[in-house]
Design a protein around this motif. Structure first.
Motif, PDB file in Angstrom:
ATOM      1  N   LEU A   1       4.480  -6.379  -0.501  1.00 13.87           N
ATOM      2  CA  LEU A   1       3.593  -5.332  -0.238  1.00 13.87           C
ATOM      3  C   LEU A   1       2.865  -5.741   0.765  1.00 13.87           C
ATOM      4  O   LEU A   1       2.329  -4.330   1.674  1.00 13.87           O
ATOM      5  N   ASN A   2       2.283  -6.769   0.993  1.00 14.44           N
ATOM      6  CA  ASN A   2       1.165  -7.156   2.071  1.00 14.44           C
ATOM      7  C   ASN A   2       1.896  -7.728   3.532  1.00 14.44           C
ATOM      8  O   ASN A   2       1.263  -8.029   4.292  1.00 14.44           O
TER       9      ASN A   2
ATOM     10  N   ASN B   1       6.508 -10.266  -5.034  1.00 14.47           N
ATOM     11  CA  ASN B   1       6.412  -8.746  -4.872  1.00 14.47           C
ATOM     12  C   ASN B   1       4.877  -8.283  -4.012  1.00 14.47           C
ATOM     13  O   ASN B   1       4.777  -7.561  -3.086  1.00 14.47           O
ATOM     14  N   ASN B   2       3.847  -9.266  -4.320  1.00 13.83           N
ATOM     15  CA  ASN B   2       2.622  -9.022  -3.660  1.00 13.83           C
ATOM     16  C   ASN B   2       2.701  -9.411  -2.147  1.00 13.83           C
ATOM     17  O   ASN B   2       2.146  -8.539  -1.417  1.00 13.83           O
TER      18      ASN B   2
ATOM     19  N   MET C   1      -3.409   0.494  -0.384  1.00  9.29           N
ATOM     20  CA  MET C   1      -2.020   0.483  -1.554  1.00  9.29           C
ATOM     21  C   MET C   1      -1.763   1.634  -2.050  1.00  9.29           C
ATOM     22  O   MET C   1      -2.493   2.053  -2.740  1.00  9.29           O
ATOM     23  N   ARG C   2      -0.481   1.921  -1.729  1.00  4.34           N
ATOM     24  CA  ARG C   2      -0.006   3.424  -2.274  1.00  4.34           C
ATOM     25  C   ARG C   2       0.007   3.512  -3.839  1.00  4.34           C
ATOM     26  O   ARG C   2      -0.230   4.668  -4.337  1.00  4.34           O
TER      27      ARG C   2
ATOM     28  N   HIS D   1       6.538   1.357   3.646  1.00  2.00           N
ATOM     29  CA  HIS D   1       7.762   1.852   3.656  1.00  2.00           C
ATOM     30  C   HIS D   1       7.491   3.426   3.821  1.00  2.00           C
ATOM     31  O   HIS D   1       6.402   4.081   3.687  1.00  2.00           O
TER      32      HIS D   1
ATOM     33  N   TYR E   1      13.024  -1.306   0.266  1.00  2.00           N
ATOM     34  CA  TYR E   1      12.043  -2.111  -0.438  1.00  2.00           C
ATOM     35  C   TYR E   1      11.430  -3.225   0.297  1.00  2.00           C
ATOM     36  O   TYR E   1       9.896  -3.430  -0.044  1.00  2.00           O
TER      37      TYR E   1
ATOM     38  N   GLY F   1       7.615  -3.160   1.982  1.00  2.80           N
ATOM     39  CA  GLY F   1       6.364  -2.993   1.192  1.00  2.80           C
ATOM     40  C   GLY F   1       5.713  -1.737   1.273  1.00  2.80           C
ATOM     41  O   GLY F   1       6.253  -0.943   1.082  1.00  2.80           O
ATOM     42  N   ASN F   2       4.387  -2.173   1.555  1.00  7.43           N
ATOM     43  CA  ASN F   2       3.553  -0.855   1.492  1.00  7.43           C
ATOM     44  C   ASN F   2       3.461  -0.073   2.479  1.00  7.43           C
ATOM     45  O   ASN F   2       3.132   1.032   2.717  1.00  7.43           O
TER      46      ASN F   2
ATOM     47  N   TYR G   1      10.169   1.925 -11.752  1.00 12.40           N
ATOM     48  CA  TYR G   1       8.761   1.697 -11.002  1.00 12.40           C
ATOM     49  C   TYR G   1       7.874   2.806 -11.588  1.00 12.40           C
ATOM     50  O   TYR G   1       8.157   4.147 -11.310  1.00 12.40           O
TER      51      TYR G   1
ATOM     52  N   TRP H   1      -7.079  -2.361  -8.592  1.00 13.44           N
ATOM     53  CA  TRP H   1      -7.153  -1.389  -7.510  1.00 13.44           C
ATOM     54  C   TRP H   1      -8.497  -1.007  -7.329  1.00 13.44           C
ATOM     55  O   TRP H   1      -9.097  -0.711  -8.104  1.00 13.44           O
TER      56      TRP H   1
END
Length: 243
Positions: A26-27, A22-23, A145-146, A96, A90, A93-94, A163, A139
């Motif tokens: 996101l990246n 998942n990370n 990162m949202r 989206h 999905y 990632g970040n 989520y 964070w």
């Protein structure tokens, strides 16, 4: 002799791998065709663990509301119109697009993450039983990162994902099994947009169904409007009481 249930509880490698995956998503660290294959493989492993957990899966007929002490009137917008999922993927990632979520606002005029009426932090709770498959308790304010400090939960009885984002502090880890009504976090202001003063303090809540092997958002407004009535005393965080 170790029971299959105990084995399932101890085998957290699938959840650690999902969290790492998942990370990467996101990246932007994995190409989409490969990402879809990895997602399907990891979810299959988690479903196998659920099958051998030696406990019967009984789907809940209703969720509980994800914020302790609040109800659907705290959802932003009018009749849930803050939700729009067009353009969301999905695997983006970040980066989206869209806002496939409901923002649930707390009473926090001075933006200190404390409820103005109770003078306490507001608990984020699991809407249903499930596995924590990804989360982060780290964070920094300069991060883009949202979601900030977020949690993904997979609910195997319904094959739904939920989520929870912008938390101040989270209390679960990948591989943990949570029960409906259990405290998983406290509402915060983490995340690229949520951290800014113009944003009232809120929980960003989303729900997803599997479509062609990938989580696709759906609007959970009706489920949030009609939650199960419950009590959630601090000393019994995981129990639901029916009326």
């Amino acid at each position: 002799m170790i029971s299959t249930g105990a084995l399932a509880q101890r085998d957290t490698s699938a959840f650690t791998k999902f969290n790492d995956f998942n990370n990467l998503v996101l990246n932007g660290g994995v190409k989409k065709p490969e990402a879809q294959k990895q997602f399907e493989t990891l979810l299959k492993r988690i479903n196998i663990l659920e099958m051998i957990r030696a406990e019967r899966i009984i789907p809940k007929t209703q969720w509980v509301f994800p914020l302790k002490g609040y109800k659907s009137s705290a959802i932003g917008g009018t009749h849930g119109n803050g939700y729009f999922d067009k353009g969301y993927r999905y695997l983006d990632g970040n980066k989206h697009g869209a806002h496939p979520a409901h923002d649930i606002f707390i009473n926090d005029r001075n933006q200190d993450c404390i409820d103005d009426h109770t003078q306490k932090a507001v608990d984020v709770i699991a809407v249903d039983d499930g596995w924590v498959i990804a989360c982060t308790n780290q964070w920094e304010p300069n991060s883009n990162m949202r979601g900030g400090k977020f949690i993904w939960i997979y609910h195997p009885a319904t094959h739904i994902f939920t989520y929870y984002a912008h938390n101040n502090q989270i209390f679960v880890k990948p591989g943990g099994y949570v029960t409906q009504g259990q405290k998983i976090a406290e509402v915060g202001r983490t995340g690229y947009n949520a951290y800014k003063k113009r944003s009232p303090t809120h929980l960003h809540f989303s729900a997803f169904k599997l479509v062609d092997g990938i989580p696709v958002p759906y609007n959970p407004y009706e489920q949030l409007k009609k939650p199960k009535r419950y009590e959630n005393p601090d000393h019994l965080p995981a129990f639901i009481f029916e009326y």
